[in-house]
Design a protein around this motif. Structure first.
Motif, PDB file in Angstrom:
ATOM      1  N   UNK A  93       0.838  -1.208   0.000  1.00 15.61           N
ATOM      2  CA  UNK A  93       0.000   0.000   0.000  1.00 15.61           C
ATOM      3  C   UNK A  93       0.871   1.256   0.000  1.00 15.61           C
ATOM      4  N   UNK A  94       1.950   1.232   0.767  1.00 15.07           N
ATOM      5  CA  UNK A  94       2.853   2.377   0.785  1.00 15.07           C
ATOM      6  C   UNK A  94       3.524   2.555  -0.571  1.00 15.07           C
ATOM      7  N   UNK A  95       3.877   1.469  -1.221  1.00 14.13           N
ATOM      8  CA  UNK A  95       4.485   1.548  -2.546  1.00 14.13           C
ATOM      9  C   UNK A  95       3.494   2.142  -3.553  1.00 14.13           C
ATOM     10  N   UNK A  96       2.252   1.715  -3.483  1.00 12.77           N
ATOM     11  CA  UNK A  96       1.225   2.249  -4.386  1.00 12.77           C
ATOM     12  C   UNK A  96       1.028   3.737  -4.142  1.00 12.77           C
ATOM     13  N   UNK A  97       0.981   4.145  -2.884  1.00 16.17           N
ATOM     14  CA  UNK A  97       0.818   5.569  -2.560  1.00 16.17           C
ATOM     15  C   UNK A  97       1.964   6.380  -3.147  1.00 16.17           C
ATOM     16  N   UNK A  98       3.189   5.894  -2.967  1.00 22.04           N
ATOM     17  CA  UNK A  98       4.359   6.598  -3.499  1.00 22.04           C
ATOM     18  C   UNK A  98       4.301   6.663  -5.023  1.00 22.04           C
ATOM     19  N   UNK A  99       4.049   5.526  -5.653  1.00 19.22           N
ATOM     20  CA  UNK A  99       4.020   5.503  -7.115  1.00 19.22           C
ATOM     21  C   UNK A  99       2.881   6.336  -7.680  1.00 19.22           C
ATOM     22  N   UNK A 100       1.745   6.308  -7.016  1.00 15.83           N
ATOM     23  CA  UNK A 100       0.619   7.122  -7.471  1.00 15.83           C
ATOM     24  C   UNK A 100       0.969   8.599  -7.396  1.00 15.83           C
ATOM     25  N   UNK A 101       1.647   8.990  -6.305  1.00 14.15           N
ATOM     26  CA  UNK A 101       2.054  10.388  -6.187  1.00 14.15           C
ATOM     27  C   UNK A 101       3.028  10.755  -7.308  1.00 14.15           C
ATOM     28  N   UNK A 102       4.005   9.881  -7.586  1.00 16.27           N
ATOM     29  CA  UNK A 102       4.966  10.213  -8.642  1.00 16.27           C
ATOM     30  C   UNK A 102       4.274  10.314  -9.991  1.00 16.27           C
ATOM     31  N   UNK A 103       3.230   9.511 -10.184  1.00 14.48           N
ATOM     32  CA  UNK A 103       2.469   9.575 -11.431  1.00 14.48           C
ATOM     33  C   UNK A 103       1.716  10.895 -11.555  1.00 14.48           C
ATOM     34  N   UNK A 104       1.152  11.347 -10.449  1.00 20.57           N
ATOM     35  CA  UNK A 104       0.338  12.560 -10.446  1.00 20.57           C
ATOM     36  C   UNK A 104       1.138  13.833 -10.157  1.00 20.57           C
ATOM     37  N   UNK A 105       2.377  13.684  -9.756  1.00 17.20           N
ATOM     38  CA  UNK A 105       3.186  14.822  -9.307  1.00 17.20           C
ATOM     39  C   UNK A 105       3.375  15.850 -10.434  1.00 17.20           C
ATOM     40  N   UNK A 106       3.288  17.100 -10.052  1.00 17.55           N
ATOM     41  CA  UNK A 106       3.440  18.173 -11.041  1.00 17.55           C
ATOM     42  C   UNK A 106       4.911  18.438 -11.368  1.00 17.55           C
ATOM     43  N   UNK A 107       5.816  17.908 -10.555  1.00 15.81           N
ATOM     44  CA  UNK A 107       7.250  18.090 -10.808  1.00 15.81           C
ATOM     45  C   UNK A 107       7.727  17.105 -11.880  1.00 15.81           C
ATOM     46  N   UNK A 108       8.653  17.567 -12.658  1.00 18.84           N
ATOM     47  CA  UNK A 108       9.181  16.717 -13.740  1.00 18.84           C
ATOM     48  C   UNK A 108      10.028  15.590 -13.182  1.00 18.84           C
ATOM     49  N   UNK A 109      10.816  15.869 -12.153  1.00 19.32           N
ATOM     50  CA  UNK A 109      11.714  14.875 -11.576  1.00 19.32           C
ATOM     51  C   UNK A 109      11.325  14.623 -10.121  1.00 19.32           C
ATOM     52  N   UNK A 110      11.391  13.375  -9.706  1.00 19.34           N
ATOM     53  CA  UNK A 110      11.040  12.996  -8.336  1.00 19.34           C
ATOM     54  C   UNK A 110      11.882  13.784  -7.337  1.00 19.34           C
ATOM     55  N   UNK A 111      13.139  14.020  -7.664  1.00 21.71           N
ATOM     56  CA  UNK A 111      14.039  14.737  -6.752  1.00 21.71           C
ATOM     57  C   UNK A 111      13.619  16.184  -6.523  1.00 21.71           C
ATOM     58  N   UNK A 112      12.824  16.744  -7.410  1.00 18.83           N
ATOM     59  CA  UNK A 112      12.390  18.134  -7.279  1.00 18.83           C
ATOM     60  C   UNK A 112      11.183  18.295  -6.359  1.00 18.83           C
ATOM     61  N   UNK A 113      10.586  17.203  -5.933  1.00 19.63           N
ATOM     62  CA  UNK A 113       9.349  17.252  -5.173  1.00 19.63           C
ATOM     63  C   UNK A 113       9.605  16.927  -3.702  1.00 19.63           C
ATOM     64  N   UNK A 114       9.189  17.828  -2.824  1.00 14.88           N
ATOM     65  CA  UNK A 114       9.370  17.600  -1.389  1.00 14.88           C
ATOM     66  C   UNK A 114       8.564  16.404  -0.895  1.00 14.88           C
ATOM     67  N   UNK A 115       7.344  16.220  -1.429  1.00 15.18           N
ATOM     68  CA  UNK A 115       6.537  15.060  -1.030  1.00 15.18           C
ATOM     69  C   UNK A 115       7.206  13.747  -1.430  1.00 15.18           C
ATOM     70  N   UNK A 116       7.751  13.706  -2.628  1.00 21.27           N
ATOM     71  CA  UNK A 116       8.462  12.498  -3.077  1.00 21.27           C
ATOM     72  C   UNK A 116       9.686  12.243  -2.201  1.00 21.27           C
TER      73      UNK A 116
END
Length: 123
Positions: free
Chosen positions: A93-116
């Motif tokens: 479930x935690x993996x799905x939450x993380x991956x879903x956020x990266x899919x929906x994230x407005x940042x181009x790169x995961x490293x640019x997002x504080x939530x990621x």
């Protein structure tokens, strides 16, 4: 009454699997006067139980313990397996939450997002 070959076909498995289950103590099969295994209704039901326990993720040693004649010992093995599966579910479930956020994230790169980055630090 069935031979090991007939029982294997009936159960949809190979005969060597039934021999192995018997060898490790997960299955008890009586023998006829010539030493041949005889699969009666009880042995077939026991084999189906082994199949089902294996299909839900128990190892053969866990299956053998879960089929122990002492109920408290069997329940302890099952309770441990439930706890392990619940841990796996939580991790998924935690993996799905993380991956879903990266899919929906407005940042181009995961490293640019504080939530990621927070998800990564919590892992």
């Amino acid at each position: 009454m069935r031979t090991i070959g007939e029982a294997a076909v009936h159960l949809g498995i190979e005969a060597h699997v039934l021999r192995h289950w018997e060898q490790v103590g997960a299955l008890s099969v009586r023998r006829d006067g010539n030493g041949y295994r005889i699969f009666d209704d009880s042995a077939l039901e026991q084999a189906r139980t082994v199949q089902r326990l294996r299909s839900v993720g128990l190892s053969l040693p866990e299956v053998t313990a879960a089929m122990a004649p002492v109920k408290s010992e069997a329940q302890a093995v099952v309770a441990q397996k439930i706890a392990a599966l619940e841990g796996e579910v939580l991790a998924r479930q935690q993996a799905i939450t993380f991956l879903q956020h990266t899919l929906d994230c407005r940042h181009r790169y995961v490293d640019d997002c504080e939530d990621c980055a927070t998800f990564v630090r919590e892992a």
